[in-house]
Write a protein that holds these residues in place. Structure first.
Motif, short mmCIF file in Angstrom:
data_model
loop_
_atom_site.label_atom_id
_atom_site.label_comp_id
_atom_site.label_asym_id
_atom_site.label_seq_id
_atom_site.Cartn_x
_atom_site.Cartn_y
_atom_site.Cartn_z
N ASP A 6 0.86 -1.18 0.00
CA ASP A 6 0.00 0.00 0.00
C ASP A 6 0.89 1.24 0.00
OD1 ASP A 6 -2.52 1.21 0.04
OD2 ASP A 6 -2.56 1.37 2.22
N THR A 26 -1.46 -1.14 -4.18
CA THR A 26 -2.62 -0.23 -4.10
C THR A 26 -2.10 1.17 -3.82
OG1 THR A 26 -2.92 -0.83 -1.76
CG2 THR A 26 -4.35 -1.91 -3.34
N ASN A 28 -3.60 5.46 -3.43
CA ASN A 28 -4.78 6.31 -3.30
C ASN A 28 -4.30 7.74 -3.51
OD1 ASN A 28 -3.88 7.37 -0.77
ND2 ASN A 28 -4.77 5.66 0.33
N LYS A 83 -9.80 2.10 -8.69
CA LYS A 83 -10.28 2.19 -7.30
C LYS A 83 -11.43 3.20 -7.28
CE LYS A 83 -7.73 1.67 -3.02
NZ LYS A 83 -6.65 2.21 -2.20
N PHE A 129 -11.56 -0.92 5.19
CA PHE A 129 -10.48 -0.15 5.84
C PHE A 129 -10.42 -0.50 7.32
CE2 PHE A 129 -9.31 3.80 3.13
CZ PHE A 129 -9.20 3.01 2.00
N ARG A 132 -8.78 2.13 9.97
CA ARG A 132 -9.60 3.31 10.29
C ARG A 132 -10.80 2.91 11.15
NH1 ARG A 132 -9.29 7.42 5.08
NH2 ARG A 132 -7.13 6.95 4.58
N ALA A 163 -7.52 -3.69 4.02
CA ALA A 163 -6.82 -2.43 3.73
C ALA A 163 -6.75 -1.56 4.98
CB ALA A 163 -7.55 -1.70 2.61
N SER A 164 -5.94 -0.51 4.87
CA SER A 164 -5.71 0.39 6.01
C SER A 164 -5.14 -0.42 7.19
CB SER A 164 -7.03 1.10 6.38
OG SER A 164 -6.90 1.94 7.48
O1 G3P Z 1 -5.47 0.78 1.35
C1 G3P Z 1 -6.08 1.72 2.17
C2 G3P Z 1 -5.12 2.72 2.65
O2 G3P Z 1 -4.48 3.34 1.59
C3 G3P Z 1 -5.65 3.67 3.64
O3 G3P Z 1 -4.88 3.50 4.73
O4 G3P Z 1 -3.52 4.13 6.60
O5 G3P Z 1 -4.71 5.90 5.29
O6 G3P Z 1 -5.98 4.35 6.77
P1 G3P Z 1 -4.78 4.54 5.92
#
Ligand code: G3P
Length: 219
Positions: A6, A26, A28, A83, A129, A132, A163-164
């Protein structure tokens, strides 16, 4: 279990690609912003490093904008995945893109209901996520477990991406329940590699080996 990284950082991606344990990437908008490079250029470079799926996120909020952005993004490389945030417009975009053979990753997913809807819409990937969720005091492990149960019961084709991810334990918990993919930040991957007992053991073996060499030389 498949491992995605990520990040949008080329050095981090290269390091794990060279280790041979990377199945995809991945990104973002926030991760791409950290790199300070034109996003399309950066995504192209990432796609040149890895063969597996590389997620790039749309910015538009309307279905039409998302679909148009997706059609531009897929020109970058054949392994690009779109995405799309979990919204009604996002779900409509998934319903348009997937039948065209454009793979989608529904992101910003925080509930089992959202997982069910994204799976019904035919998303290739769905990204709960979990970090989070944990940050907001909710039980992220139960959410993931129930999401996996729903996917398995109905045999949906969607793959779940944990994720996250915040820590190495999140990867273990995801693996235990058969989550298809974990997208792991570089820092967490590094922690998964290290154990003080391994380092201690390597040093001790080497020391004993050198001691033996010295003894043999004296004979
Ligand atoms: O894959 C999800 C990620 O990019 C978000 O993670 O650490 O910002 O909650 P985060």
């Amino acid at each position: 279990m498949k491992f995605f990284i990520d990040t949008a950082n080329l050095e981090q991606i290269k390091e794990y690609q060279e280790l041979g344990i990377l199945d995809g990437v991945t990104t973002n908008p926030s991760l791409l912003a950290k790199e300070g490079i034109e996003p399309m250029e950066q995504l192209k470079k990432i796609c040149e490093i890895v063969d597996g799926p590389v997620s790039g996120e749309v910015i538009g909020l309307k279905t039409e904008e998302m679909v148009n952005e997706a059609r531009e993004l897929i020109k970058i490389a054949s392994n690009i995945v779109i995405k799309i945030p979990f919204t009604k417009d996002g779900i409509k975009a998934v319903k348009i893109l997937e039948p065209e053979g454009i793979k989608t990753n529904v992101t910003l997913v925080f509930s089992q209901n959202q997982v069910l809807i994204a799976a019904k819409a035919g998303a290739t990937y769905i990204s709960p996520f979990i970090g989070r969720l944990m940050d907001s005091g909710q039980n992220e492990i139960d959410m993931l477990k129930e999401s996996m149960k729903i996917i398995k019961i109905y045999d949906y084709k969607s793959e779940i991406i944990a994720a996250s991810i915040r820590n190495a334990r999140h990867v273990i918990e995801s693996a235990k329940m058969g989550v298809h993919i974990a997208t792991i930040p570089f820092g967490v991957l590094e922690k998964m590699f290290k154990h003080p007992k391994t380092e201690e053991g390597v040093k001790a073996f080497l020391k004993d080996w050198e001691k033996l060499q010295t003894q043999l030389k004296k004979k």
